[in-house]
Design an enzyme around this catalytic site. Structure first.
Site, short mmCIF file in Angstrom:
data_model
loop_
_atom_site.label_atom_id
_atom_site.label_comp_id
_atom_site.label_asym_id
_atom_site.label_seq_id
_atom_site.Cartn_x
_atom_site.Cartn_y
_atom_site.Cartn_z
N HIS A 302 0.82 -1.22 0.00
CA HIS A 302 0.00 0.00 0.00
C HIS A 302 0.85 1.27 0.00
O HIS A 302 0.31 2.36 -0.17
CB HIS A 302 -0.95 -0.01 1.21
CG HIS A 302 -2.01 -1.04 1.08
ND1 HIS A 302 -3.28 -0.75 0.62
CD2 HIS A 302 -2.00 -2.37 1.30
CE1 HIS A 302 -4.00 -1.86 0.60
NE2 HIS A 302 -3.25 -2.86 1.00
N ASP A 508 3.41 9.39 -1.18
CA ASP A 508 2.25 8.58 -0.78
C ASP A 508 2.12 7.43 -1.77
O ASP A 508 2.31 7.63 -2.97
CB ASP A 508 0.98 9.44 -0.84
CG ASP A 508 0.05 9.17 0.34
OD1 ASP A 508 0.03 8.02 0.81
OD2 ASP A 508 -0.66 10.10 0.76
P1 ADQ Z 1 -3.00 6.08 4.48
O1 ADQ Z 1 -1.61 6.52 4.67
O2 ADQ Z 1 -3.80 5.94 5.70
O3 ADQ Z 1 -3.10 4.73 3.64
P2 ADQ Z 1 -4.89 7.47 2.58
O4 ADQ Z 1 -4.85 6.73 1.31
O5 ADQ Z 1 -4.99 8.95 2.38
O6 ADQ Z 1 -3.63 7.23 3.50
O7 ADQ Z 1 -6.15 6.99 3.39
C1 ADQ Z 1 -6.54 7.64 4.54
C2 ADQ Z 1 -7.97 7.28 4.87
O8 ADQ Z 1 -8.26 7.78 6.16
C3 ADQ Z 1 -8.99 7.89 3.91
O9 ADQ Z 1 -9.97 6.94 3.59
C4 ADQ Z 1 -9.58 9.04 4.68
O10 ADQ Z 1 -10.94 9.29 4.43
C5 ADQ Z 1 -9.40 8.62 6.12
N1 ADQ Z 1 -9.15 9.80 6.95
C6 ADQ Z 1 -8.11 10.64 6.90
N2 ADQ Z 1 -8.26 11.63 7.79
C7 ADQ Z 1 -9.43 11.41 8.40
C8 ADQ Z 1 -10.14 12.07 9.43
N3 ADQ Z 1 -9.69 13.17 10.03
N4 ADQ Z 1 -11.32 11.54 9.81
C9 ADQ Z 1 -11.78 10.41 9.24
N5 ADQ Z 1 -11.15 9.75 8.28
C10 ADQ Z 1 -10.00 10.25 7.86
C11 ADQ Z 1 -2.15 3.81 3.05
C12 ADQ Z 1 -1.14 4.44 2.11
C13 ADQ Z 1 -1.82 5.24 1.04
C14 ADQ Z 1 -2.82 4.35 0.28
C15 ADQ Z 1 -3.72 3.61 1.24
C16 ADQ Z 1 -4.56 2.56 0.53
O11 ADQ Z 1 -0.22 5.26 2.84
O12 ADQ Z 1 -0.88 5.79 0.11
O13 ADQ Z 1 -3.62 5.18 -0.56
O14 ADQ Z 1 -2.97 2.94 2.24
O15 ADQ Z 1 -3.76 1.70 -0.21
#
Ligand code: ADQ
Length: 601
Positions: A302, A508
């Site tokens: 991921h 990311d």
């Molecule tokens: P993350 O590093 O967690 O995931 P991301 O892909 O942005 O990063 O996902 C974050 C999730 O958390 C999103 O679904 C978002 O809605 C939720 N989120 C963030 N802030 C929030 C808040 N304040 N309240 C509620 N929900 C919140 C890892 C990798 C990424 C990759 C994903 C999936 O680092 O690059 O996209 O896995 O593979």
């Protein structure tokens, strides 16, 4: 291996088998099973055979025994399923048993020092748990994700959970992960099935089961905090200055893989399809192959896979790569991550590397870019009235100011300080934006017990204070910083209200917030996605305004451009972005991965 491959090619009546620390080449009609009647023929029909073996190839022999014979599997700390009724631990116990039998036959009758123990039968639940698909990840999905009821239908909320749930249900799958508990070292760790969840009646839907294992306290420290989040996370995100390398952490990393493999072996069928997730489980296929697992094993990373320059800093780079090649399929978010992996494999191993497959030690490992998606419709659902009030209150407090929105886990890879500083630069360079725009930054707490993350939080709070102090007025607060998480319905409202989705990670794997922001927009009057060129999402989302988060002045100019963009251009960009978010979604991603994994075999 070259010699063996050449020999087998010249002698098609021979076959080759991978065993525990051994490669066997033998006539293909002969196996240890055919040795059983041969021995019986010489020993006489009344002879009882005791067969002992520790290798997966010994299972042929166990199966060929008759009811009067006895089979003993010799363990080396493993718990793989076996056809044997009895078990011994290690070769020392075998030696003691043989010495005792020899003594008996020579007329001595000393008491046995060791006797084989009966293999503990699995519980009925474990026997039924021969799942066709097992998902393995460090963390289990939130139980409530599976349990919530909405209008009589089961519902889940997590991104990865939503993507995998249909696939797990269709195949009667199981999800194994850390229980979230730690136990003092030296104390027994618990592992096994949790209650069935999400059973749904009718159709082809089958029950999804959750299984968990505890971590020892030292594993939490050295595996989770150490190797996973102190070594692999910063290294793979190309932050070498934040990386720590410790031998103890590496040892714990190896050990936890063994623990995951033991539990999986106990609960999964010997041919189940296994799908491991992320940097926590890079060595999992190696541990499973050593236990004789014959089914397909895939892995999805991921986070980014870094360039050779960065990856080769890892003292265990070769071991990690070598073990990763025991997977049948490795999935990455982008073609760039795939290219980095292939480059590392060809530079560090004597492997044969092609565009989408690496051949090494007689195995083929397929490699593919498979960008993860979201469930876009979930961000268009009308919110419950109870979810509306808080967000409406926040919007009222912004007055006429346009909303620029940042949403992230609080992590140094997400570039939150850089984003705030660039926003401050905008207010400095283009004073006409003062009072007309406000930044809302929502950060969900993450790894809060790790000092680096606590430091990051303090840095962010001090930048927010400085910018608000410098530019704020009685009737206008430039930055609102919310350190909390929001339910999806409220996030969707925030996304929809924002004129600019300010998504600027320094690095990311993908970034789902970018996709969620697009999915939540009003197509008639959509906002603009301002996206870091270093997010995996930038590969697919070319119609976003792409920006370099390391360049504050440039990012401030890009923000200015996004804020000024006219309706026509906003609509045109949004409709193309939305089409791609809808086409390549969470469900197509999961099914695509599993189809590709099945096709590898
Ligand atoms: P993350 O590093 O967690 O995931 P991301 O892909 O942005 O990063 O996902 C974050 C999730 O958390 C999103 O679904 C978002 O809605 C939720 N989120 C963030 N802030 C929030 C808040 N304040 N309240 C509620 N929900 C919140 C890892 C990798 C990424 C990759 C994903 C999936 O680092 O690059 O996209 O896995 O593979």
């Amino acid at each position: 291996y070259g010699v063996i491959d050449a020999f087998c090619a010249r002698h098609p009546s021979f076959e080759r088998l991978e065993g525990r620390m051994v490669v066997e080449v033998r006539p293909s009609m002969v196996n240890k099973g055919s040795a059983v009647p041969w021995v019986r023929g010489r020993a006489g029909a009344d002879a009882r055979i005791i067969a002992l073996g520790d290798d997966v190839t010994d299972e042929h022999m166990f199966v060929a025994l008759s009811g009067a014979d006895e089979a003993v599997v010799v363990r080396h700390g493993d718990a793989r399923p076996s056809h044997a009724r009895w078990e011994l631990d290690g070769t020392d116990e075998v030696h003691e048993l043989l010495a005792w039998i020899h003594g008996l036959r020579s007329g001595q009758t000393p008491p046995p020092t060791v006797l084989p123990r009966e293999v503990v039968p699995k519980t009925p639940a474990e026997q039924n748990a021969s799942h066709d698909l097992v998902v393995i990840s460090n963390r289990l999905p939130e139980l409530r994700s599976f349990e919530g009821e909405e209008g009589g239908r089961k519902r889940n909320v997590g991104g990865l959970v939503s993507a995998l749930e249909p696939a797990l249900r269709a195949r009667g799958g199981m999800w194994l992960g850390w229980s979230g508990r730690t136990v003092p070292d030296g104390q027994q760790i618990e592992s096994g099935l949790l209650e069935d969840v999400g059973g749904e009646s009718g159709g082809e839907q089958r029950t999804v089961q959750l299984a968990s294992l505890d971590y020892k306290e030292s594993w939490y420290r050295s595996y989770y905090g150490g190797f996973c989040n102190g070594t692999l996370w910063p290294l793979f995100h190309s932050f070498p200055s934040r990386v720590t390398f410790k031998d103890d952490d590496w040892r714990a990393y190896v050990e936890v893989h063994e623990a995951f493999a033991d539990v999986t072996t106990r609960l999964a069928g010997p041919r189940s399809m296994l799908w491991a997730h992320d940097y926590h489980l890079l060595l999992f296929a190696r541990a499973m192959r050593r236990r004789g697992h014959a089914g397909p094993i895939g892995h999805f990373l991921h986070i980014p896979f870094p360039s050779f320059d960065i990856f080769s800093m890892l003292p265990w780079a070769t071991e990690v790569l070598d073990a990763m090649l025991d997977y049948d399929l490795l999935g990455f978010h982008t073609p760039g991550h795939v290219a980095n992996f292939l480059h590392c494999a060809s530079a560090l191993l004597p492997a044969k590397v092609a565009d989408d497959v690496v051949q090494h030690r007689g195995r083929s490992c397929h490699v593919a870019a498979m960008p993860i998606g979201i469930l876009p419709d979930a961000f268009q659902e009308p919110p419950e009235p109870s979810a509306v009030d808080e967000i409406e209150g926040l919007m009222r407090s912004l007055g006429d100011a346009q909303l620029v929105l940042g949403v992230d886990r609080l992590d140094y890879t997400k570039g939150i300080p850089e984003r705030l500083i660039a926003f401050g630069r905008l207010l400095e360079m283009q004073p006409e934006w003062r009072r007309k725009v406000s930044l809302v930054q929502v950060s969900v707490p993450s790894r809060a017990d790790v000092p680096l993350y606590a430091e990051q939080r303090a840095t962010i709070e001090s930048i927010v204070g400085r910018i608000n102090g410098e530019f704020g007025e009685a009737s206008w607060v430039p930055i609102r910083y919310l350190y909390r998480s929001y339910p999806r319905a409220q996030l969707a409202q925030l996304y929809r209200a924002a004129r600019v989705g300010y998504v600027t990670p320094l690095r990311d794997g993908m970034n789902l917030v970018a996709k969620e922001y697009v999915a939540a927009q009003d197509s008639e009057n959509p906002g603009v996605l301002l996206l870091s060129q270093f997010a995996g999402a930038a590969v697919e989302m070319r119609e976003a305004v792409l920006t370099n988060p390391y360049h504050a002045d440039g990012m401030a100019r890009d923000l200015d451009r996004a804020l000024r963009m006219g309706l026509e251009e906003r609509r045109a960009r949004h409709s193309r972005l939305l089409a791609s978010v809808q086409r390549s979604n969470a469900v197509t991603w999961a099914e695509g991965f599993l189809d590709a994994l099945a096709a590898c075999r």
